[in-house]
Design an enzyme around this catalytic site. Sequence first.
Site, PDB file in Angstrom:
ATOM      1  N   ASP A  81       0.820  -1.225   0.000  1.00  0.00           N
ATOM      2  CA  ASP A  81       0.000   0.000   0.000  1.00  0.00           C
ATOM      3  C   ASP A  81       0.853   1.274   0.000  1.00  0.00           C
ATOM      4  O   ASP A  81       0.336   2.381   0.107  1.00  0.00           O
ATOM      5  CB  ASP A  81      -0.957   0.008   1.196  1.00  0.00           C
ATOM      6  CG  ASP A  81      -0.221  -0.017   2.533  1.00  0.00           C
ATOM      7  OD1 ASP A  81       1.039  -0.032   2.529  1.00  0.00           O
ATOM      8  OD2 ASP A  81      -0.882  -0.001   3.586  1.00  0.00           O
ATOM      9  N   HIS A 126      19.003  25.106  -0.533  1.00  0.00           N
ATOM     10  CA  HIS A 126      18.525  26.003  -1.593  1.00  0.00           C
ATOM     11  C   HIS A 126      18.339  27.459  -1.161  1.00  0.00           C
ATOM     12  O   HIS A 126      18.644  28.373  -1.917  1.00  0.00           O
ATOM     13  CB  HIS A 126      17.231  25.461  -2.180  1.00  0.00           C
ATOM     14  CG  HIS A 126      16.775  26.255  -3.349  1.00  0.00           C
ATOM     15  ND1 HIS A 126      17.452  26.253  -4.547  1.00  0.00           N
ATOM     16  CD2 HIS A 126      15.748  27.130  -3.501  1.00  0.00           C
ATOM     17  CE1 HIS A 126      16.851  27.068  -5.385  1.00  0.00           C
ATOM     18  NE2 HIS A 126      15.818  27.608  -4.774  1.00  0.00           N
ATOM     19  N   LYS A 172      18.353  36.220 -13.927  1.00  0.00           N
ATOM     20  CA  LYS A 172      17.290  35.304 -14.359  1.00  0.00           C
ATOM     21  C   LYS A 172      15.930  35.802 -13.900  1.00  0.00           C
ATOM     22  O   LYS A 172      15.789  36.337 -12.807  1.00  0.00           O
ATOM     23  CB  LYS A 172      17.567  33.929 -13.740  1.00  0.00           C
ATOM     24  CG  LYS A 172      16.574  32.866 -14.116  1.00  0.00           C
ATOM     25  CD  LYS A 172      17.032  31.497 -13.635  1.00  0.00           C
ATOM     26  CE  LYS A 172      16.593  31.207 -12.228  1.00  0.00           C
ATOM     27  NZ  LYS A 172      17.010  29.868 -11.771  1.00  0.00           N
ATOM     28  N   ASP A 219      25.718  26.039 -10.467  1.00  0.00           N
ATOM     29  CA  ASP A 219      24.390  26.228  -9.872  1.00  0.00           C
ATOM     30  C   ASP A 219      24.187  25.187  -8.776  1.00  0.00           C
ATOM     31  O   ASP A 219      24.834  24.140  -8.795  1.00  0.00           O
ATOM     32  CB  ASP A 219      23.301  26.097 -10.943  1.00  0.00           C
ATOM     33  CG  ASP A 219      22.052  26.896 -10.594  1.00  0.00           C
ATOM     34  OD1 ASP A 219      21.987  27.469  -9.478  1.00  0.00           O
ATOM     35  OD2 ASP A 219      21.135  26.961 -11.431  1.00  0.00           O
ATOM     36  N   GLY A 245      15.996  21.880 -15.835  1.00  0.00           N
ATOM     37  CA  GLY A 245      17.086  22.195 -16.770  1.00  0.00           C
ATOM     38  C   GLY A 245      16.893  23.521 -17.487  1.00  0.00           C
ATOM     39  O   GLY A 245      17.796  23.995 -18.188  1.00  0.00           O
ATOM     40  N   THR A 296      16.943  26.598 -16.514  1.00  0.00           N
ATOM     41  CA  THR A 296      17.927  27.639 -16.172  1.00  0.00           C
ATOM     42  C   THR A 296      19.206  27.455 -16.991  1.00  0.00           C
ATOM     43  O   THR A 296      19.715  28.405 -17.587  1.00  0.00           O
ATOM     44  CB  THR A 296      18.259  27.570 -14.660  1.00  0.00           C
ATOM     45  OG1 THR A 296      17.043  27.783 -13.946  1.00  0.00           O
ATOM     46  CG2 THR A 296      19.291  28.603 -14.259  1.00  0.00           C
TER      47      THR A 296
HETATM   48  C1  R5P Z   1      17.264  28.667  -8.579  1.00  0.00           C
HETATM   49  O1  R5P Z   1      17.047  29.439  -7.683  1.00  0.00           O
HETATM   50  C2  R5P Z   1      18.265  27.576  -8.469  1.00  0.00           C
HETATM   51  O2  R5P Z   1      19.535  28.073  -8.152  1.00  0.00           O
HETATM   52  C3  R5P Z   1      18.345  26.766  -9.744  1.00  0.00           C
HETATM   53  O3  R5P Z   1      18.802  27.618 -10.768  1.00  0.00           O
HETATM   54  C4  R5P Z   1      17.005  26.207 -10.125  1.00  0.00           C
HETATM   55  O4  R5P Z   1      16.436  25.506  -9.068  1.00  0.00           O
HETATM   56  C5  R5P Z   1      17.150  25.303 -11.325  1.00  0.00           C
HETATM   57  O5  R5P Z   1      15.893  24.861 -11.732  1.00  0.00           O
HETATM   58  P1  R5P Z   1      15.636  24.438 -13.226  1.00  0.00           P
HETATM   59  O6  R5P Z   1      16.646  23.424 -13.633  1.00  0.00           O
HETATM   60  O7  R5P Z   1      14.227  23.871 -13.194  1.00  0.00           O
HETATM   61  O8  R5P Z   1      15.692  25.671 -14.070  1.00  0.00           O
END
Ligand code: R5P
Length: 286
Positions: free
Chosen positions: A34, A124, A188, A214, A220, A222
């Site tokens: 389950d 993060h 960004k 990063d 992906g 970013t």
């Molecule tokens: C953003 O604040 C983080 O540093 C990363 O750039 C982000 O989490 C990447 O996410 P994704 O691959 O979805 O663009």
Amino acid sequence: MLIFGGTRSMGLAWACAKTLNHEVGKSEIKTFPDGEKYVKISSKVVGRECAVIQSITSNDDLVELILMLDALRDLGAHQVHAVTPYLAYMRQDKRFTEGEALSAKTVLRLLHELSDSLTTINCHFLNDPGEAVYHHVNFMNLDATPLLARYIREKIEKPVIIAPDKGSLAYAKKAAQVLDCEFNHLSKKRISGEEVAMKPKELDVKGLDVIILDDIISTGSTIVEATKVIRGWHPRSINVGCVHGLFLKGVDAFQGMVDRLVATDTLENPASKVSVAGLIAADLKR
Ligand code: R5P
């Protein structure tokens, strides 16, 4: 010390135990039909110092970790250290709109409650490594970006580090100090969970080996957008280093787009070429 691994980080648990010359704790972890998790600690832990290493990418990973931590205490472990190399739920550290749950607070408090110390890597919502306090939770935030930068540096000639957004700038700066090279950042704009756009900016990286650093690669988007912009500036190569490779669209999505893609083993995937075992082992020795 006895080092236990959750299913997400068993390889790291073995590597840390080997580095420290400690024993790996025996446990049995199963999932009932389950979906419920079952955890059994098989090693004798009475009076012993124990650590559990488990990255958290899903609710199941989290449940597994809290069951392990609580079981170790119930069974008489002297001290229990929680190590979550990748810790999900850290995106919601603030209430961006009224009524939202602070998932970072809930998860950190839960883990803090069930352990004697808590360590994570490139959390993060934090821009700096070291001891952190958030909503009365003390925890250690380690930084793996210098490890990535050093690994990539050995394969290139003229490094320059670029953070894809301002949030990653502090880590890019520290990695640039380690490599003794220049650093800069893009700006960004997040449009949605899946979509980002880079604000117009011009950087002189012509003929240089760009290292984009990063903390996470998730969808992906970013890195895809950052790469498109940087390619237009005619660098010699584009190398990407990320600490936590979630790679929701797979690592192949970056093939032909970047010259090199490197991640750590906080999450195991085909790009994890840099191990954080030494970083965790040094922290556990503390
Ligand atoms: C953003 O604040 C983080 O540093 C990363 O750039 C982000 O989490 C990447 O996410 P994704 O691959 O979805 O663009």
